[in-house]
Design an enzyme around this catalytic site. Structure first.
Site, mmCIF file in Angstrom:
data_model
loop_
_atom_site.group_PDB
_atom_site.id
_atom_site.type_symbol
_atom_site.label_atom_id
_atom_site.label_comp_id
_atom_site.label_asym_id
_atom_site.label_seq_id
_atom_site.Cartn_x
_atom_site.Cartn_y
_atom_site.Cartn_z
ATOM 1 N N ARG A 106 16.108 -0.604 -8.320
ATOM 2 C CA ARG A 106 15.726 0.417 -9.061
ATOM 3 C C ARG A 106 14.728 0.115 -10.354
ATOM 4 N NH1 ARG A 106 21.023 1.585 -8.636
ATOM 5 N NH2 ARG A 106 21.399 3.274 -6.849
ATOM 6 N N LYS A 128 -0.796 2.474 -11.880
ATOM 7 C CA LYS A 128 -0.508 3.211 -10.414
ATOM 8 C C LYS A 128 -0.437 2.202 -9.399
ATOM 9 C CE LYS A 128 -3.621 7.135 -11.017
ATOM 10 N NZ LYS A 128 -4.773 7.889 -10.637
ATOM 11 N N GLU A 170 -16.542 0.093 -9.989
ATOM 12 C CA GLU A 170 -15.763 0.391 -11.024
ATOM 13 C C GLU A 170 -16.317 -0.002 -12.727
ATOM 14 O OE1 GLU A 170 -13.469 2.341 -10.542
ATOM 15 O OE2 GLU A 170 -12.495 1.854 -8.485
ATOM 16 N N LYS A 216 -10.380 1.393 -20.162
ATOM 17 C CA LYS A 216 -9.079 1.936 -19.253
ATOM 18 C C LYS A 216 -7.979 2.082 -20.066
ATOM 19 C CE LYS A 216 -6.974 2.242 -14.880
ATOM 20 N NZ LYS A 216 -7.032 1.820 -13.442
ATOM 21 N N GLU A 226 -1.451 11.120 -15.717
ATOM 22 C CA GLU A 226 -2.626 12.140 -15.321
ATOM 23 C C GLU A 226 -2.294 13.420 -15.437
ATOM 24 O OE1 GLU A 226 -4.349 10.248 -11.989
ATOM 25 O OE2 GLU A 226 -6.145 11.807 -11.675
ATOM 26 N N ARG A 231 -7.132 11.449 -18.147
ATOM 27 C CA ARG A 231 -7.192 10.258 -17.046
ATOM 28 C C ARG A 231 -7.982 10.786 -15.757
ATOM 29 N NH1 ARG A 231 -2.535 6.151 -14.969
ATOM 30 N NH2 ARG A 231 -4.017 4.676 -13.812
ATOM 31 N N ASN A 235 -11.779 9.392 -12.376
ATOM 32 C CA ASN A 235 -12.294 9.851 -11.204
ATOM 33 C C ASN A 235 -13.801 10.181 -10.923
ATOM 34 O OD1 ASN A 235 -9.827 9.577 -9.854
ATOM 35 N ND2 ASN A 235 -9.262 11.875 -10.705
ATOM 36 N N HIS A 238 -15.172 9.523 -7.762
ATOM 37 C CA HIS A 238 -14.098 9.174 -6.769
ATOM 38 C C HIS A 238 -13.747 10.193 -5.576
ATOM 39 C CE1 HIS A 238 -13.552 5.595 -8.937
ATOM 40 N NE2 HIS A 238 -12.494 5.180 -8.387
ATOM 41 N N HIS A 242 -13.303 8.865 -2.152
ATOM 42 C CA HIS A 242 -12.167 8.817 -1.229
ATOM 43 C C HIS A 242 -12.451 9.468 0.132
ATOM 44 C CE1 HIS A 242 -9.448 8.482 -5.282
ATOM 45 N NE2 HIS A 242 -9.685 7.447 -4.539
ATOM 46 N N HIS A 254 -13.581 -0.144 -1.352
ATOM 47 C CA HIS A 254 -13.474 1.086 -2.223
ATOM 48 C C HIS A 254 -14.648 0.894 -3.344
ATOM 49 C CE1 HIS A 254 -11.569 3.722 -4.973
ATOM 50 N NE2 HIS A 254 -11.574 3.014 -6.102
HETATM 51 N N1 NAD Z 1 -3.853 0.922 -8.919
HETATM 52 C C1 NAD Z 1 -5.180 1.264 -9.077
HETATM 53 O O1 NAD Z 1 -5.363 1.863 -10.274
HETATM 54 C C2 NAD Z 1 -6.224 1.037 -7.920
HETATM 55 C C3 NAD Z 1 -7.706 1.239 -8.577
HETATM 56 C C4 NAD Z 1 -8.594 1.199 -7.692
HETATM 57 C C5 NAD Z 1 -8.347 0.491 -6.488
HETATM 58 N N2 NAD Z 1 -7.012 0.602 -6.077
HETATM 59 C C6 NAD Z 1 -6.756 -0.148 -4.819
HETATM 60 O O2 NAD Z 1 -7.086 -1.785 -4.791
HETATM 61 C C7 NAD Z 1 -7.608 -1.804 -3.385
HETATM 62 C C8 NAD Z 1 -8.892 -2.608 -3.304
HETATM 63 O O3 NAD Z 1 -8.707 -3.772 -3.939
HETATM 64 P P1 NAD Z 1 -9.789 -4.985 -4.009
HETATM 65 O O4 NAD Z 1 -10.973 -4.350 -3.795
HETATM 66 O O5 NAD Z 1 -9.503 -6.047 -5.013
HETATM 67 O O6 NAD Z 1 -9.337 -5.334 -2.438
HETATM 68 P P2 NAD Z 1 -8.420 -6.628 -1.912
HETATM 69 O O7 NAD Z 1 -7.211 -6.761 -2.675
HETATM 70 O O8 NAD Z 1 -8.363 -6.292 -0.227
HETATM 71 O O9 NAD Z 1 -9.247 -8.021 -2.032
HETATM 72 C C9 NAD Z 1 -10.391 -7.741 -1.289
HETATM 73 C C10 NAD Z 1 -10.900 -9.179 -0.462
HETATM 74 O O10 NAD Z 1 -10.880 -10.535 -1.431
HETATM 75 C C11 NAD Z 1 -10.027 -11.234 -0.817
HETATM 76 N N3 NAD Z 1 -9.647 -11.995 -2.284
HETATM 77 C C12 NAD Z 1 -9.043 -11.937 -3.156
HETATM 78 N N4 NAD Z 1 -9.146 -12.409 -4.384
HETATM 79 C C13 NAD Z 1 -10.173 -13.536 -4.073
HETATM 80 C C14 NAD Z 1 -10.498 -14.501 -4.457
HETATM 81 N N5 NAD Z 1 -10.274 -14.817 -5.809
HETATM 82 N N6 NAD Z 1 -11.304 -15.153 -3.803
HETATM 83 C C15 NAD Z 1 -11.805 -14.886 -2.651
HETATM 84 N N7 NAD Z 1 -11.356 -13.919 -1.946
HETATM 85 C C16 NAD Z 1 -10.229 -13.437 -2.615
HETATM 86 C C17 NAD Z 1 -8.937 -10.614 -0.396
HETATM 87 O O11 NAD Z 1 -8.069 -11.248 0.324
HETATM 88 C C18 NAD Z 1 -9.832 -9.489 0.535
HETATM 89 O O12 NAD Z 1 -10.302 -9.856 1.551
HETATM 90 C C19 NAD Z 1 -7.314 -0.764 -2.730
HETATM 91 O O13 NAD Z 1 -6.294 -0.480 -1.663
HETATM 92 C C20 NAD Z 1 -7.332 0.526 -3.523
HETATM 93 O O14 NAD Z 1 -6.651 1.566 -3.094
HETATM 94 C C21 NAD Z 1 -6.028 0.620 -6.900
HETATM 95 ZN ZN ZN Z 2 -11.460 3.240 -8.078
#
Ligand code: NAD
Ligand code: ZN
Length: 360
Positions: A106, A128, A170, A216, A226, A231, A235, A238, A242, A254
């Site tokens: 939990r 999130k 972003e 942020k 949200e 918040r 978007n 976005h 999406h 993304h």
């Molecule tokens: N929680 C939120 O508020 C929020 C906001 C935006 C996006 N997201 C989510 O985030 C995800 C996308 O995140 P992302 O773009 O970081 O992608 P990711 O975590 O898939 O990383 C992108 C690539 O970079 C590699 N990588 C990570 N760190 C590295 C480093 N230091 N050096 C070399 N390679 C590295 C990973 O293995 C992967 O291949 C999506 O699932 C999206 O839905 C969440």
């Molecule tokens: Zn985003």
């Protein structure tokens, strides 16, 4: 709200997590591409114990089967309510591990160590967390902020150019929504990185990360869940993004989808007569400094259909974050499907015209 620790020396940064880690069992869940030896060594100095698990990262790991695997691992290794989980990786690891921390027993404390640009400037903050279903992305999740967020900008150096470009989606979002001076600073950095192909210094990255997280946290602290329409501003671009990600079967990052989505939102801002053409062109030029792959046979009507299924569509009305000018956002609920199609087609048309010009 989470404690923010930003810098470029991991050993030093990890020392600052001592108040949360001291004397506790630590469970690190990391992207297997990240070298965690330094982190583990530093933590071992004040944690009761350190266990680690690596993940081979792709969007598919944000799934119930991984949640089962990770919670099973935690239980087998004796994690309890006093343990602390540390996520080390990009947005995928942060979303998945944050969700696991939120439901295991939990809820146990966790720390996020984002290693991608997108992770550091955006996804690490705001609580999130979640996983995907076959029906759509991020459909299951929790708002469960970490106790602390450790951003070491040196992680950005090893990222592929494409993942750096994605992070800029972003960053530009924050600049266009809230901060015209930041937009000017970003322009210099984008030219340096993508036109002159030079490296960005640690101090420049620290400035960028800090500025985005400042915006942020300002927004999220007013409207964590949200519910107050604040918040929602984050978007920007976005609603299009999406739908584009889904339509392109997740073959784009993304942040890349956000870059394209913001261009469409800017077209829509002009079509809806909120924004003057000159301002639209200025903002789009900034976005154009970041390389994005060509979309694969985009079908605007499909994008529109996907948008109608978006979890953010309220009472069948599509709410769009648009701009009056750079740093002046607004919410528009009266956009017609025709205008959406026009915005998608215009952006698509201009992108392919630019491509033709480049190849001539
Ligand atoms: N929680 C939120 O508020 C929020 C906001 C935006 C996006 N997201 C989510 O985030 C995800 C996308 O995140 P992302 O773009 O970081 O992608 P990711 O975590 O898939 O990383 C992108 C690539 O970079 C590699 N990588 C990570 N760190 C590295 C480093 N230091 N050096 C070399 N390679 C590295 C990973 O293995 C992967 O291949 C999506 O699932 C999206 O839905 C969440
Ligand atoms: Zn985003």
């Amino acid at each position: 709200m989470s404690q923010l620790i930003i810098g470029s020396d991991l050993k030093n940064l990890v020392m600052k997590t001592r108040p949360w880690v001291e004397g506790r069992k630590v469970f690190i869940i990391s992207d297997q591409k990240i070298q965690t030896r330094k982190l583990v060594q530093s933590l071992e100095r004040f944690a009761a114990s350190v266990a680690e698990m690596n993940i081979n990262v792709s969007e598919q790991v944000k799934s119930f089967s991984y949640v089962e695997r990770l919670t099973g691992w935690l239980a087998a290794r004796g994690a309890n309510r006093d343990s602390i989980i540390i996520a080390v990786g990009g947005g995928v690891v942060g979303d998945l591990v944050g969700f696991v921390a939120g439901i295991y027993m939990r809820g146990v404390d966790w720390i996020n160590v984002p290693t991608t640009l997108l992770g550091q400037v955006d996804s690490c903050l705001g609580g999130k967390t979640g996983i995907n279903l076959t029906e759509g992305k991020n459909l299951v999740g929790l708002i469960y902020p970490p106790s602390a967020i450790v951003c070491d900008v040196q992680f950005i150096e090893s990222l592929s150019l494409r993942d750096q470009a994605s992070g800029f989606g972003e960053i530009i979002k924050y600049a266009l929504l809230f901060d015209s001076q930041f937009a000017e600073e970003i322009e210099v950095i984008l030219k340096k990185r993508f036109v002159d192909k030079q490296d960005i210094s640690s101090s420049e990255w620290i400035r960028v990360v800090t500025r985005c997280l400042k915006w942020k946290s300002k927004i999220v602290s007013k409207d964590l869940h949200e519910k107050k329409g604040v918040r929602e501003l984050l978007n920007f671009g976005h609603t299009f993004a999406h739908a584009l990600e889904k339509e392109q079967k997740f073959n784009i990052r993304h942040g890349e989808a956000v870059l394209i989505g913001m261009k469409m939102a800017l077209e829509l801002s002009r079509i809806r007569k909120h924004m003057k053409k000159k301002q639209v062109v200025k903002a789009q030029k900034l976005i154009d400094l970041v390389p994005v792959p060509e979309l694969n046979g985009l079908r605007p009507k499909n994008v529109l259909k996907t948008m109608s299924l978006d979890k953010k569509v309220k009472n069948q009305r599509k709410r769009f974050v648009l701009l009056k000018k750079i740093s002046k956002p607004l919410i528009d609920e009266a956009v017609t499907d025709q205008q959406i199609l026009q915005a998608i087609t215009l952006r698509d048309h201009r992108a392919s015209r630019r491509k033709r010009e480049r190849t001539v």
